[in-house]
Enzyme design. Structure first.
Site, PDB file in Angstrom:
ATOM      1  N   LYS A  79       0.984  -1.320  -0.002  1.00  0.00           N
ATOM      2  CA  LYS A  79      -0.064   0.142   0.026  1.00  0.00           C
ATOM      3  C   LYS A  79       0.985   1.141  -0.023  1.00  0.00           C
ATOM      4  CE  LYS A  79      -4.489   1.043   0.597  1.00  0.00           C
ATOM      5  NZ  LYS A  79      -5.456   0.085   0.326  1.00  0.00           N
ATOM      6  N   GLY A 179     -25.571   2.044   3.896  1.00  0.00           N
ATOM      7  CA  GLY A 179     -24.708   2.763   2.908  1.00  0.00           C
ATOM      8  C   GLY A 179     -25.164   2.354   1.451  1.00  0.00           C
ATOM      9  N   HIS A 182     -21.416   3.448  -4.166  1.00  0.00           N
ATOM     10  CA  HIS A 182     -21.044   2.576  -5.553  1.00  0.00           C
ATOM     11  C   HIS A 182     -21.403   1.045  -5.395  1.00  0.00           C
ATOM     12  CE1 HIS A 182     -18.659   6.138  -6.133  1.00  0.00           C
ATOM     13  NE2 HIS A 182     -19.301   5.968  -7.380  1.00  0.00           N
ATOM     14  N   VAL A 183     -21.063   0.460  -4.156  1.00  0.00           N
ATOM     15  CA  VAL A 183     -21.166  -0.831  -3.778  1.00  0.00           C
ATOM     16  C   VAL A 183     -22.734  -1.004  -3.212  1.00  0.00           C
ATOM     17  CG1 VAL A 183     -20.465  -3.005  -2.462  1.00  0.00           C
ATOM     18  CG2 VAL A 183     -18.908  -1.270  -3.388  1.00  0.00           C
TER      19      VAL A 183
HETATM   20  P1  NAI Z   1     -19.193   5.125  -1.498  1.00  0.00           P
HETATM   21  O1  NAI Z   1     -18.479   6.426  -0.912  1.00  0.00           O
HETATM   22  O2  NAI Z   1     -19.575   5.182  -2.853  1.00  0.00           O
HETATM   23  O3  NAI Z   1     -20.521   4.830  -0.621  1.00  0.00           O
HETATM   24  C1  NAI Z   1     -20.493   4.709   0.587  1.00  0.00           C
HETATM   25  C2  NAI Z   1     -21.969   5.361   0.910  1.00  0.00           C
HETATM   26  O4  NAI Z   1     -22.271   5.206   2.555  1.00  0.00           O
HETATM   27  C3  NAI Z   1     -22.228   6.644   0.533  1.00  0.00           C
HETATM   28  O5  NAI Z   1     -23.473   6.824  -0.094  1.00  0.00           O
HETATM   29  C4  NAI Z   1     -22.281   7.489   1.899  1.00  0.00           C
HETATM   30  O6  NAI Z   1     -23.238   8.539   1.978  1.00  0.00           O
HETATM   31  C5  NAI Z   1     -23.074   6.207   2.761  1.00  0.00           C
HETATM   32  N1  NAI Z   1     -22.728   6.570   4.282  1.00  0.00           N
HETATM   33  C6  NAI Z   1     -21.558   7.074   4.820  1.00  0.00           C
HETATM   34  N2  NAI Z   1     -21.646   7.238   5.969  1.00  0.00           N
HETATM   35  C7  NAI Z   1     -22.841   6.570   6.436  1.00  0.00           C
HETATM   36  C8  NAI Z   1     -23.448   6.196   7.558  1.00  0.00           C
HETATM   37  N3  NAI Z   1     -23.199   6.664   8.886  1.00  0.00           N
HETATM   38  N4  NAI Z   1     -24.545   5.568   7.405  1.00  0.00           N
HETATM   39  C9  NAI Z   1     -25.177   5.072   6.430  1.00  0.00           C
HETATM   40  N5  NAI Z   1     -24.719   5.576   5.164  1.00  0.00           N
HETATM   41  C10 NAI Z   1     -23.436   6.308   5.155  1.00  0.00           C
HETATM   42  O7  NAI Z   1     -18.072   3.904  -1.125  1.00  0.00           O
HETATM   43  P2  NAI Z   1     -18.184   2.423  -1.865  1.00  0.00           P
HETATM   44  O8  NAI Z   1     -17.284   2.478  -3.073  1.00  0.00           O
HETATM   45  O9  NAI Z   1     -19.636   2.102  -2.086  1.00  0.00           O
HETATM   46  O10 NAI Z   1     -17.540   1.691  -0.687  1.00  0.00           O
HETATM   47  C11 NAI Z   1     -18.264   1.277   0.599  1.00  0.00           C
HETATM   48  C12 NAI Z   1     -17.349   0.323   1.257  1.00  0.00           C
HETATM   49  O11 NAI Z   1     -16.909  -0.645   0.838  1.00  0.00           O
HETATM   50  C13 NAI Z   1     -16.421   1.208   1.897  1.00  0.00           C
HETATM   51  O12 NAI Z   1     -16.012   0.941   3.229  1.00  0.00           O
HETATM   52  C14 NAI Z   1     -15.233   0.787   1.058  1.00  0.00           C
HETATM   53  O13 NAI Z   1     -13.965   0.860   1.540  1.00  0.00           O
HETATM   54  C15 NAI Z   1     -15.609  -0.583   0.815  1.00  0.00           C
HETATM   55  N6  NAI Z   1     -14.939  -1.155  -0.563  1.00  0.00           N
HETATM   56  C16 NAI Z   1     -15.382  -0.712  -1.490  1.00  0.00           C
HETATM   57  C17 NAI Z   1     -14.802  -1.422  -2.631  1.00  0.00           C
HETATM   58  C18 NAI Z   1     -15.160  -0.766  -4.112  1.00  0.00           C
HETATM   59  O14 NAI Z   1     -15.121  -1.678  -4.910  1.00  0.00           O
HETATM   60  N7  NAI Z   1     -15.850   0.277  -4.223  1.00  0.00           N
HETATM   61  C19 NAI Z   1     -13.948  -2.610  -2.515  1.00  0.00           C
HETATM   62  C20 NAI Z   1     -13.700  -3.101  -1.241  1.00  0.00           C
HETATM   63  C21 NAI Z   1     -14.326  -2.465  -0.056  1.00  0.00           C
END
Ligand code: NAI
Length: 343
Positions: A79, A179, A182-183
């Site tokens: 990393k 949440g 994206h995922v």
């Molecule tokens: P993202 O930033 O697109 O989505 C996160 C969502 O959670 C946002 O819509 C945000 O408004 C919401 N959020 C934040 N705090 C919150 C809370 N307290 N309560 C409810 N909702 C809340 O991130 P993404 O890419 O969807 O990733 C989500 C998680 O998955 C992260 O922890 C990331 O590290 C992990 N992850 C993502 C990968 C990927 O391919 N994008 C791969 C492996 C892990």
């Protein structure tokens, strides 16, 4: 020194890189390359000092070794962290300087985007080195890895409910998704299509409203999602969501979601087990994205990716069975299995 930091775990190499012209201050940590070159994203964060940054780099690099090994990928774990505010301190020169530092490692470390960095930043890294993955489509990349992550989490949830509840699908089950980014949103869509009822929360109200309209999801406030009466809780927002405060509030029998570092401390894994909750270890279930990025880097056929992401289900079966056989937490079983794979 690095060697005395609690998160130092026999890392093979730690490089401090600086460039006075661009202001780059970065730390590249290579944890283990037994399976292949170390791969892991580059985080940009306003760390208060270099010890905090080094600790984060060590911890994240080690995490990538475990994750990549459990995903069966021919890569090790590493990393990079850049010390700086991603909102104010980015420049093309900064990422070019990082690219030169990475290039000097001769392929022992391959970077990608992470928190605070984007595919666009990686374009400048790419100008200086070929040891970078997760590029945007116009540079030969395959774009956003999130749908692959969501697919992995979906098949992981199926594996978990099969193991814990003895059912073949999520049809008729209730899943609480924390949440809808994206995922999380893509996961919610898959769950809805498979017949699951959804309870969702996002700090961005619009995301919840969209899920209500599209998937008939019940929307609750971000404070309430942990208490949701659901079969499965799928954390897809923040880390450390499973802690001493939230644990007694869980009503589910399965925790399976995408968020990184869901356990606030290691012993929470045991506490979940004692509470009868089956936990799908985060770095096993959320490996879909790195599987896709790695395939892109190795220029493997795109259509082989889906099968490999779906194989996360079988890996979780192995973890669940080992935990049951040895009477240990699933988080511990995953760590043990991973270590045998990168030893
Ligand atoms: P993202 O930033 O697109 O989505 C996160 C969502 O959670 C946002 O819509 C945000 O408004 C919401 N959020 C934040 N705090 C919150 C809370 N307290 N309560 C409810 N909702 C809340 O991130 P993404 O890419 O969807 O990733 C989500 C998680 O998955 C992260 O922890 C990331 O590290 C992990 N992850 C993502 C990968 C990927 O391919 N994008 C791969 C492996 C892990």
């Amino acid at each position: 020194s690095i060697f005395e930091l609690p998160d130092f775990d026999g890392h093979e190499q730690v490089v401090f890189a600086s460039d006075s012209q661009s202001g780059l201050k970065a730390i590249i940590a290579i944890h283990n390359t037994h399976r292949g070159p170390a791969m892991g994203g580059c985080r940009m964060w306003a760390y208060p000092d270099s010890t905090v940054a080094a600790t984060d780099a060590l911890r994240l690099a080690r995490g990538m070794t475990y994750k990549n090994a459990m995903a069966g990928l021919p890569i090790g774990g590493g990393k990079a962290v850049i010390i700086g505010d991603a909102r104010t301190s980015k420049s093309p020169e900064l990422f070019r300087a990082l690219g030169r530092a990475i290039d000097q490692l001769g392929g022992r470390y391959i970077t990608a985007e992470d928190v605070g960095t984007s595919p666009a930043d990686m374009t400048f890294v790419r100008e200086q080195t070929r040891y970078v993955a997760g590029l945007s489509g116009d540079l030969g990349g395959t774009g956003d890895p999130s749908p692959a992550t969501a697919l992995g989490v979906f098949v992981g949830i199926e594996a978990a409910v099969r193991h814990r509840l003895g059912v073949d699908s999520v049809n008729g089950l209730t899943v609480a998704v924390q949440g809808l980014g994206h995922v999380g949103y893509d996961l919610a869509r898959r769950l809805h299509e498979a017949g699951a009822r959804l309870i969702v929360a996002d700090i961005d109200r619009a995301n919840g409203e969209r899920a209500a309209a599209e998937f008939g999801a019940s929307v609750v406030s971000p404070d309430e999602i942990v208490d949701a009466q659901a079969d499965v809780f799928a954390p897809c927002a923040l880390g450390a969501v499973l802690n001493r405060q939230t644990l007694p509030r869980l009503k589910c029998s399965v925790v399976a979601g995408a968020a990184n570092n869901q356990l606030a401390t290691d012993d929470i894994g045991e506490m979940l087990r004692d509470a009868g909750v089956l936990y799908a270890p985060d770095y096993v279930i959320n490996a879909g994205g790195i599987i896709k990025v790695c395939a892109e880097y190795l220029q493997e056929p795109v259509d082989s990716v889906e099968d490999r992401v779906r194989a996360i289900s079988g890996t979780l079966d192995e973890v669940f069975q080992m935990a049951e056989r040895d009477g240990i937490a699933t988080s511990r079983a995953a760590d043990t299995l991973a270590r045998t794979r990168f030893a």
